[in-house]
Design an enzyme around this catalytic site. Structure first.
Site, short mmCIF file in Angstrom:
data_model
loop_
_atom_site.label_atom_id
_atom_site.label_comp_id
_atom_site.label_asym_id
_atom_site.label_seq_id
_atom_site.Cartn_x
_atom_site.Cartn_y
_atom_site.Cartn_z
N GLY A 46 0.78 -1.24 0.00
CA GLY A 46 0.00 0.00 0.00
C GLY A 46 0.81 1.28 0.00
O GLY A 46 0.37 2.29 -0.54
N ASP A 102 0.80 3.45 4.67
CA ASP A 102 -0.31 4.08 3.95
C ASP A 102 -1.41 4.53 4.90
O ASP A 102 -1.81 5.68 4.89
CB ASP A 102 -0.86 3.14 2.86
CG ASP A 102 -1.22 1.74 3.38
OD1 ASP A 102 -1.02 1.45 4.58
OD2 ASP A 102 -1.72 0.93 2.57
N ASP A 105 -5.36 1.91 10.67
CA ASP A 105 -6.77 1.67 10.93
C ASP A 105 -6.93 1.25 12.39
O ASP A 105 -7.08 2.08 13.27
CB ASP A 105 -7.29 0.63 9.94
CG ASP A 105 -8.79 0.42 10.06
OD1 ASP A 105 -9.43 1.18 10.80
OD2 ASP A 105 -9.32 -0.50 9.43
P1 IMP Z 1 -4.55 -1.93 10.80
O1 IMP Z 1 -3.65 -3.05 11.20
O2 IMP Z 1 -5.99 -2.23 11.16
O3 IMP Z 1 -4.11 -0.59 11.34
O4 IMP Z 1 -4.57 -1.89 9.21
C1 IMP Z 1 -3.54 -1.32 8.48
C2 IMP Z 1 -3.39 -1.92 7.11
O5 IMP Z 1 -4.63 -2.37 6.57
C3 IMP Z 1 -2.89 -0.85 6.15
O6 IMP Z 1 -1.49 -0.89 6.03
C4 IMP Z 1 -3.59 -1.20 4.84
O7 IMP Z 1 -2.78 -2.03 4.04
C5 IMP Z 1 -4.84 -1.94 5.23
N1 IMP Z 1 -6.01 -1.05 5.21
C6 IMP Z 1 -6.67 -0.53 6.28
N2 IMP Z 1 -7.69 0.24 5.91
C7 IMP Z 1 -7.69 0.24 4.56
C8 IMP Z 1 -8.52 0.89 3.56
O8 IMP Z 1 -9.47 1.65 3.83
N3 IMP Z 1 -8.19 0.62 2.26
C9 IMP Z 1 -7.17 -0.19 1.88
N4 IMP Z 1 -6.37 -0.80 2.77
C10 IMP Z 1 -6.63 -0.60 4.10
#
Ligand code: IMP
Ligand code: MG
Length: 180
Positions: A46, A102, A105
């Site tokens: 990403g 990127d 979340d």
């Molecule tokens: P986390 O571990 O929940 O913080 O997710 C982070 C990873 O999930 C990021 O590095 C992205 O690759 C993917 N991700 C989270 N949200 C999105 C989104 O809205 N679109 C695309 N990829 C996402």
């Protein structure tokens, strides 16, 4: 059938808004890392577009490495499990490391990465995320650089995908999941 280039949804951040913010982040990093050669660690896939633009907005010698972690697979919701799919080539010991992400979340990927990379003995470790899902606290997550806070919608474009599509769009789109 001809495959559509654009996703269902609307533009959330335009190319120009993104580029202006990256120029500011680059200036900030240039100031903060004077006399250092920071190692930019991009989180694949990403962050690859963001990393290329951010690096060119930094007015210092920098080095690059990449790692790939997986937590989503092809889904639009996190699976809760983070694994390293590709590890770094460069030794982090004594380096000023900037992790280029990127989007943050849940913060799960970030906290896993931080723990993993800190155990390799860098001189410093900071995070430069383009996007932060609103409601997450940058201070709690220890985020030094954040481009934009964005609403809960799933987003694509500017490196981000759904099922590997839309990464090459220069704008960031909110993806209409009801279209699936
Ligand atoms: P986390 O571990 O929940 O913080 O997710 C982070 C990873 O999930 C990021 O590095 C992205 O690759 C993917 N991700 C989270 N949200 C999105 C989104 O809205 N679109 C695309 N990829 C996402
Ligand atoms: Mg992804």
């Amino acid at each position: 059938m001809i495959e559509p280039l654009k996703p269902p949804g609307k533009i959330l951040l335009s190319e120009q808004q993104i580029q202006e913010r990256i120029a500011q982040l680059g200036q900030q990093i240039t100031k903060d890392y004077t006399n250092s050669v920071p190692l930019l660690v991009g989180v694949l896939k990403g962050a690859f577009v963001y990393m290329a633009d951010l690096a060119r907005a930094i007015d210092l010698p920098v080095e690059f490495d990449f790692m790939a972690v997986s937590s989503y697979g092809n889904a639009t919701k996190t699976s809760g499990v983070v694994r390293i799919v590709k590890d770094l080539d460069i030794d982090l010991s004594g380096r000023d490391v900037i992790v280029v992400e990127d989007i943050i979340d849940s913060g799960l990927t970030l906290s896993y990465l931080r723990k993993n990379l800190e155990s390799r003995g860098p001189a410093s470790l900071e995070i430069c995320a383009l996007l932060l899902r609103s409601g997450r606290q940058p201070n709690e997550l220890g985020l030094k650089y954040v481009g934009f806070e964005i609403p809960p919608d799933f987003v694509v474009g500017y490196g981000l995908d759904v099922a590997e599509r839309y990464r090459n769009l220069p704008d960031l789109w909110s993806y209409d999941e009801s279209s699936e």
